[in-house]
Structures are given as C-alpha cells and as structure tokens.
Design a protein around this motif. Structure first.
Motif, PDB file in Angstrom:
ATOM      1  N   ARG A   1      12.153  48.664 -24.890  1.00 49.43           N
ATOM      2  CA  ARG A   1      12.251  48.687 -23.424  1.00 49.43           C
ATOM      3  C   ARG A   1      11.697  47.388 -22.849  1.00 49.43           C
ATOM      4  O   ARG A   1      10.758  46.801 -23.392  1.00 49.43           O
ATOM      5  N   ALA A   2      12.287  46.967 -21.732  1.00 51.96           N
ATOM      6  CA  ALA A   2      11.844  45.761 -21.044  1.00 51.96           C
ATOM      7  C   ALA A   2      11.861  46.016 -19.546  1.00 51.96           C
ATOM      8  O   ALA A   2      12.779  46.658 -19.024  1.00 51.96           O
ATOM      9  N   VAL A   3      10.848  45.514 -18.857  1.00 55.22           N
ATOM     10  CA  VAL A   3      10.730  45.653 -17.405  1.00 55.22           C
ATOM     11  C   VAL A   3      10.619  44.266 -16.800  1.00 55.22           C
ATOM     12  O   VAL A   3       9.817  43.441 -17.268  1.00 55.22           O
TER      13      VAL A   3
ATOM     14  N   PRO B   1       6.883  47.927 -21.157  1.00 54.28           N
ATOM     15  CA  PRO B   1       6.286  48.769 -20.107  1.00 54.28           C
ATOM     16  C   PRO B   1       4.763  48.693 -20.079  1.00 54.28           C
ATOM     17  O   PRO B   1       4.148  48.971 -19.039  1.00 54.28           O
ATOM     18  N   GLU B   2       4.143  48.316 -21.194  1.00 58.67           N
ATOM     19  CA  GLU B   2       2.678  48.214 -21.251  1.00 58.67           C
ATOM     20  C   GLU B   2       2.177  46.851 -20.777  1.00 58.67           C
ATOM     21  O   GLU B   2       0.967  46.656 -20.621  1.00 58.67           O
ATOM     22  N   GLY B   3       3.084  45.883 -20.545  1.00 52.71           N
ATOM     23  CA  GLY B   3       2.686  44.592 -20.004  1.00 52.71           C
ATOM     24  C   GLY B   3       2.670  43.455 -20.995  1.00 52.71           C
ATOM     25  O   GLY B   3       2.204  42.358 -20.673  1.00 52.71           O
ATOM     26  N   LYS B   4       3.190  43.642 -22.217  1.00 55.20           N
ATOM     27  CA  LYS B   4       3.258  42.558 -23.194  1.00 55.20           C
ATOM     28  C   LYS B   4       4.535  41.760 -22.964  1.00 55.20           C
ATOM     29  O   LYS B   4       5.604  42.324 -22.758  1.00 55.20           O
ATOM     30  N   SER B   5       4.431  40.435 -23.028  1.00 55.83           N
ATOM     31  CA  SER B   5       5.562  39.563 -22.722  1.00 55.83           C
ATOM     32  C   SER B   5       6.685  39.735 -23.744  1.00 55.83           C
ATOM     33  O   SER B   5       6.454  39.802 -24.947  1.00 55.83           O
ATOM     34  N   MET B   6       7.927  39.784 -23.236  1.00 56.44           N
ATOM     35  CA  MET B   6       9.104  39.802 -24.098  1.00 56.44           C
ATOM     36  C   MET B   6       9.590  38.389 -24.388  1.00 56.44           C
ATOM     37  O   MET B   6      10.423  38.175 -25.256  1.00 56.44           O
ATOM     38  N   HIS B   7       9.069  37.434 -23.642  1.00 57.11           N
ATOM     39  CA  HIS B   7       9.517  36.047 -23.767  1.00 57.11           C
ATOM     40  C   HIS B   7       8.671  35.318 -24.795  1.00 57.11           C
ATOM     41  O   HIS B   7       7.450  35.415 -24.792  1.00 57.11           O
ATOM     42  N   LYS B   8       9.326  34.601 -25.666  1.00 56.89           N
ATOM     43  CA  LYS B   8       8.619  33.812 -26.663  1.00 56.89           C
ATOM     44  C   LYS B   8       8.836  32.328 -26.402  1.00 56.89           C
ATOM     45  O   LYS B   8       9.795  31.937 -25.726  1.00 56.89           O
TER      46      LYS B   8
ATOM     47  N   SER C   1      14.057  38.411 -29.162  1.00 55.12           N
ATOM     48  CA  SER C   1      12.883  38.297 -30.027  1.00 55.12           C
ATOM     49  C   SER C   1      12.646  39.569 -30.828  1.00 55.12           C
ATOM     50  O   SER C   1      11.879  39.563 -31.796  1.00 55.12           O
ATOM     51  N   GLU C   2      13.294  40.670 -30.449  1.00 55.45           N
ATOM     52  CA  GLU C   2      13.138  41.942 -31.155  1.00 55.45           C
ATOM     53  C   GLU C   2      14.384  42.326 -31.953  1.00 55.45           C
ATOM     54  O   GLU C   2      14.288  42.979 -32.995  1.00 55.45           O
ATOM     55  N   ILE C   3      15.552  41.942 -31.445  1.00 58.26           N
ATOM     56  CA  ILE C   3      16.820  42.335 -32.065  1.00 58.26           C
ATOM     57  C   ILE C   3      17.636  41.086 -32.367  1.00 58.26           C
ATOM     58  O   ILE C   3      17.825  40.242 -31.477  1.00 58.26           O
ATOM     59  N   ASN C   4      18.102  40.971 -33.580  1.00 52.63           N
ATOM     60  CA  ASN C   4      19.016  39.885 -33.932  1.00 52.63           C
ATOM     61  C   ASN C   4      20.438  40.360 -33.620  1.00 52.63           C
ATOM     62  O   ASN C   4      21.027  41.139 -34.376  1.00 52.63           O
ATOM     63  N   PHE C   5      20.984  39.899 -32.507  1.00 50.22           N
ATOM     64  CA  PHE C   5      22.289  40.373 -32.068  1.00 50.22           C
ATOM     65  C   PHE C   5      23.422  39.848 -32.945  1.00 50.22           C
ATOM     66  O   PHE C   5      24.567  40.257 -32.789  1.00 50.22           O
TER      67      PHE C   5
ATOM     68  N   LYS D   1      13.325  33.905 -39.195  1.00 56.22           N
ATOM     69  CA  LYS D   1      12.200  34.717 -39.652  1.00 56.22           C
ATOM     70  C   LYS D   1      10.835  34.185 -39.236  1.00 56.22           C
ATOM     71  O   LYS D   1       9.847  34.912 -39.297  1.00 56.22           O
ATOM     72  N   VAL D   2      10.757  32.925 -38.819  1.00 55.03           N
ATOM     73  CA  VAL D   2       9.473  32.342 -38.475  1.00 55.03           C
ATOM     74  C   VAL D   2       8.869  33.079 -37.279  1.00 55.03           C
ATOM     75  O   VAL D   2       9.581  33.495 -36.358  1.00 55.03           O
ATOM     76  N   ALA D   3       7.553  33.280 -37.309  1.00 49.68           N
ATOM     77  CA  ALA D   3       6.862  33.970 -36.215  1.00 49.68           C
ATOM     78  C   ALA D   3       6.875  33.085 -34.976  1.00 49.68           C
ATOM     79  O   ALA D   3       6.519  31.908 -35.036  1.00 49.68           O
ATOM     80  N   LEU D   4       7.296  33.657 -33.858  1.00 48.42           N
ATOM     81  CA  LEU D   4       7.397  32.909 -32.606  1.00 48.42           C
ATOM     82  C   LEU D   4       6.319  33.387 -31.641  1.00 48.42           C
ATOM     83  O   LEU D   4       6.263  34.575 -31.305  1.00 48.42           O
ATOM     84  N   PRO D   5       5.448  32.495 -31.186  1.00 45.36           N
ATOM     85  CA  PRO D   5       4.388  32.900 -30.255  1.00 45.36           C
ATOM     86  C   PRO D   5       4.965  33.313 -28.907  1.00 45.36           C
ATOM     87  O   PRO D   5       5.997  32.799 -28.470  1.00 45.36           O
ATOM     88  N   LYS D   6       4.281  34.248 -28.240  1.00 49.00           N
ATOM     89  CA  LYS D   6       4.724  34.742 -26.939  1.00 49.00           C
ATOM     90  C   LYS D   6       3.945  34.060 -25.820  1.00 49.00           C
ATOM     91  O   LYS D   6       2.846  33.552 -26.009  1.00 49.00           O
ATOM     92  N   THR D   7       4.549  34.065 -24.623  1.00 50.10           N
ATOM     93  CA  THR D   7       3.932  33.429 -23.461  1.00 50.10           C
ATOM     94  C   THR D   7       4.040  34.367 -22.262  1.00 50.10           C
ATOM     95  O   THR D   7       4.386  35.537 -22.392  1.00 50.10           O
ATOM     96  N   ASN D   8       3.771  33.818 -21.062  1.00 50.94           N
ATOM     97  CA  ASN D   8       3.920  34.532 -19.791  1.00 50.94           C
ATOM     98  C   ASN D   8       3.049  35.784 -19.723  1.00 50.94           C
ATOM     99  O   ASN D   8       3.545  36.916 -19.710  1.00 50.94           O
ATOM    100  N   ILE D   9       1.753  35.595 -19.659  1.00 54.90           N
ATOM    101  CA  ILE D   9       0.814  36.702 -19.524  1.00 54.90           C
ATOM    102  C   ILE D   9       0.726  37.111 -18.055  1.00 54.90           C
ATOM    103  O   ILE D   9       0.693  36.253 -17.159  1.00 54.90           O
ATOM    104  N   ILE D  10       0.666  38.416 -17.773  1.00 54.10           N
ATOM    105  CA  ILE D  10       0.529  38.897 -16.399  1.00 54.10           C
ATOM    106  C   ILE D  10      -0.881  38.605 -15.908  1.00 54.10           C
ATOM    107  O   ILE D  10      -1.869  38.932 -16.577  1.00 54.10           O
TER     108      ILE D  10
END
Length: 460
Positions: free
Chosen positions: A269-271, A285-292, A223-227, A420-429
């Motif tokens: 960074r991802a934890v 590291p601040e607790g924001k979901s990396m999963h969309k 969701s951050e890097i287009n590999f 390019k479309v904005a993808l909503p994030k999920t999985n809140i701590i």
C-alpha cells in the motif's frame, strides 16, 4: 347347494346397501341443521354493522352548509419578455453531438463526425483568429461537442483546448462569434480497481484508467515490485487518483492519491502526501518512504532481456564474457530517465557502448546508459540532472543485436547488479506534518480497503 349360494350373497349385499343409504341420509340431515344454525349466527352478528352503516346513511348533512366562504383576488405581475413573440418564428429541432479527438483526426474529420456541414461555419472556424485555435490544438483524447440542426447548420461548438480552458463558438444574428474561457473545475477522487491478466497497461486499459496513472503506479511500487518480471496473472490493484470535472464530465486526471497492489499474494500500500514544495511524495500507511534515492529502472516500462551475470555468452562476440549490467529491451526512441540526481561525467561515443552517458552520484555511485540512439538536447558534461529527468533515447549503437538500453550500476568503481542492489530511501515526514499525514493515511487506507472488499469495479 351351489344353486342357492348366489341368492344368499345378493340378499346380504342389499341389506348392506340399505344401511349405507340410511347412514348417508342421516349425515346430510345433520349437516343441513348445522348450516341453518351458522346462518342465524352470522345474521345476528352483522346487525351492529348494518346499524352503523344505516346511522351514517341517514345522518343529516348539515356541517358543509354552514361553512363561510370568501373569494380572494390577487394580481400577479408577469415578467417582461426580452423579445416579443413572433408568430413567424418556427421552432428548429436541434441535436447535440459529443466526441473525443482520435489519433488520426483532422479538423475536417472531427467536424464531419459532429455533423457540422454549413459552409459559413467551416469558413469561420478556419479564418477567425480565436476559432482557428481548434486546428492548432488537435490533441488525442480532448473533448469536443456541437449543437446542430438536421441539415448540419452549426449553432454552438465547444472544444477543450487544455485541461481547464475551453473554446466556444456560438451562432448569433450577425454570424458567428468565438471566445475562450477558463473553467473552475471540480476536483474529486476517482476510485478504480483492476486485475492483471496479461500486463499492467492491459489491466488499466480494461478498467478505463489513463496511461499516466499506470506509469505512476509503476513508479510508486518499483522499489517493491519488479514490473518487468514479478507480475502474475491474477494480481490486482486498487487506485485512488485526482479527477477534475467540468459539469460532471471528467476532463483531467492528476496525481495518484493512494494505491494498493496485490502481487503474488502479498499486499503493498502507498499513500500520497504533498511536501512543503507541493510535490506529491509516497509513503506506506505507517509513514515509511516509498521513494528511493535511485530508480530501479531508467525506463518507464520495458522488460529485462539480459540480466547481470559473471559469465554470459555474448551474442555478437560469440564467446563467454561477463555482463556487468542489465539490458532493457525497448523500441528505438523510448525515453531514458536519470535513475537519480547527479552530474553528467561523460556524454559521447565509447567503444562497444556506442552512444553512452555516465552519471556521477553521491556516495561514490555511478550509473552508465549505453547503446543510445541520441542524447537529450543540451546534455553536456558537468550538467546537473535530477531523478526522472529525460537524458536520452533507446537505440542500438555500438555492439548490439537490437534496440535496448544497457544499464550499469557501480559503487566505488565496482559493478553491482542494478536489480538487486540495496537502494537507500529518502523523503522522511517532518514531525510537524506527522499528525496531518496520519489523518490522510487513515482516510485513504479505509477507502482502499473498501475497494478491496467490495464488488465495485469503478467509482468516478
């Protein structure tokens, strides 16, 4: 006058030489007197030392003669030998061989590399119900080792059937016996670093990082890097993942625990943190979901061969035409994943799409997967699918010049650029897990920083 001048010079030189000789003799005499005085001073100063040495030398040796000695006798019980020693038994020199199963291996080729050559051992491995499991479980990468003598007679063989199950064959007086046992593996983190020179998999291979860890990295940061397009030569990453060990040997790699990716100078960074279902989820590291809620790409790893465009020259139709999706080039048979949870709205053949799947998602979103070679077994209209579930395989059915996946993303029936479309994030701590997450995050972040600032390339 000319004749007398040489005589005058000779007389003067003689006088000067005589004076120099007298001065030199005087200096030598004074040096000699000084040396004699120094010798006397040294001799006098050494007198106390000679006195101490003499005192020790003539001191009577009376202390040791008066020490009382006592002899102590204690009986020690020797352990009983399980088997009596036999002079006729000769020591056999044995050797350990260790290897891993290769892609083109057969049972015969593996045993040959392990120096197993005696016929009775080979027959036992082929015929015994337990031992023959080796032939049925030849999987590349699995560990196998043997103990043999110089003639190839097998004494012990050990094979890793699964991540925590081993099969052991042992030579006994009555022949061979085989048994399986479950090992309690020691789990500890593996720390690795790598640098991108050509591709993600090239970097992980160079650093001896398993492929499934590379796939996890691509999924975590997608969701951050287009590999497919964003990787640069010189990018680097640090990763910490689970390693399971048996007697110090790494036998299985698990989930990524934390990762850091430096892409074009920017640090991501991802934890990892397990949810209530023991599923690993990833956060900053601040607790924001990396999963969309949607995957950026339905393929595990490929490249974009044709992007989203309002006007593109169609290679088959030979005319300008809007390209309302993205083409991912990949070999025929590459697995296709559902980009999000949804329901199968259509599965079958449709015009230029060839074999196509249409999924319906929440909030009016639909995704389309075209040119497939075949569908996943039992995939039918109305079936529910989960994000990442395999739904089909890449092909070139319909109007296509080569194997690829045509992927479309629609919101309320209108096409959007999937890249390019904005993808909503999920999985809140959850609030109850916040404190525990912060402890995990601080620990993992500190280790990632250590990897980033040190010259350690790998720590297992």
């Amino acid at each position: 006058m000319d004749i007398n001048e040489p005589q005058h010079h000779q007389s003067t030189q003689s006088v000067i030489l005589t004076q120099n000789v007298n001065k030199a003799e005087g200096k030598l005499q004074r040096l000699s007197e000084r040396k004699i005085k120094l010798r006397w001073i040294l001799a006098i100063s050494c007198l106390p030392l000679f006195g101490i040495y003499t005192a020790f030398g003539i001191a009577p040796q009376t202390l040791t003669t008066n020490i009382a000695t006592t002899m102590v006798v204690e009986e020690l019980a020797l352990p009983d030998l399980e088997q009596p020693l036999n002079d006729e038994v000769s020591l056999v020199e044995k050797f350990w061989y260790k290897d891993h199963v290769r892609r083109d291996d057969t049972l015969q080729s593996i045993l040959a590399r392990l120096n197993v050559r005696n016929r009775d051992a080979l027959e036992f491995i082929r015929s015994d119900n337990t031992a023959s499991e080796i032939a049925r479980a030849i999987i590349p990468g699995r560990q196998i080792k043997s103990e043999t003598d110089a003639d190839g007679n097998l004494y012990q063989l050990e094979y890793q059937i699964s991540s925590d199950k081993f099969l052991t064959i042992t030579k006994t007086d009555d022949g061979y016996e085989a048994y399986q046992d479950d090992r309690i593996l020691e789990v500890r983190p593996v720390l690795k670093s790598a640098k991108i020179n050509s591709s993600l998999f090239g970097a992980t291979d160079s650093a001896n990082i398993p492929d499934h860890i590379a796939i996890q990295l691509a999924d975590i940061f997608e969701s951050e890097i287009n590999f497919h397009t964003d990787l640069r030569r010189g990018d680097r990453f640090n990763v910490i993942y689970e390693g399971s060990y048996d007697q110090g040997e790494l036998v299985k790699s698990g989930d990524v625990l934390a990762a850091e990716f430096v892409n074009n100078g920017k640090i991501y960074r991802a934890v990892g943190f397990r949810d209530s279902n023991n599923q690993m989820q990833y956060y900053t590291p601040e607790g924001k979901s990396m999963h969309k809620s949607f995957l950026r790409s339905p393929l595990e790893f490929s490249r974009v061969s044709s992007g989203f465009s309002a006007a593109r020259f169609h290679p088959v139709l030979q005319r300008m035409r809007a390209h309302k999706g993205v083409d991912f080039a990949a070999p025929t048979g590459t697995r296709i994943k559902a980009s999000a949870d949804g329901v199968v709205d259509f599965v079958g053949t449709k015009g230029g799409y060839g074999n196509v799947i249409v999924l319906k998602h929440t909030n009016g979103v639909s995704t389309v997967y075209g040119h497939l070679s075949r569908f996943a077994p039992e995939l039918r209209r109305g079936a529910k699918v989960t994000q990442g579930q395999m739904i089909g395989f890449v092909g070139m059915s319909g109007v296509a010049t080569g194997p690829h996946l045509h992927y479309e993303f629609l919101i309320n029936g209108k096409h959007q650029d999937p890249m390019k479309v904005a993808l909503p994030k999920t999985n809140i701590i959850q609030n109850g897990n916040r404190a525990q997450f912060e402890v995990t995050s601080n620990q993992m972040t500190a280790q990632l920083r250590l990897l980033g600032t040190s010259n350690i390339a790998a720590l297992e």
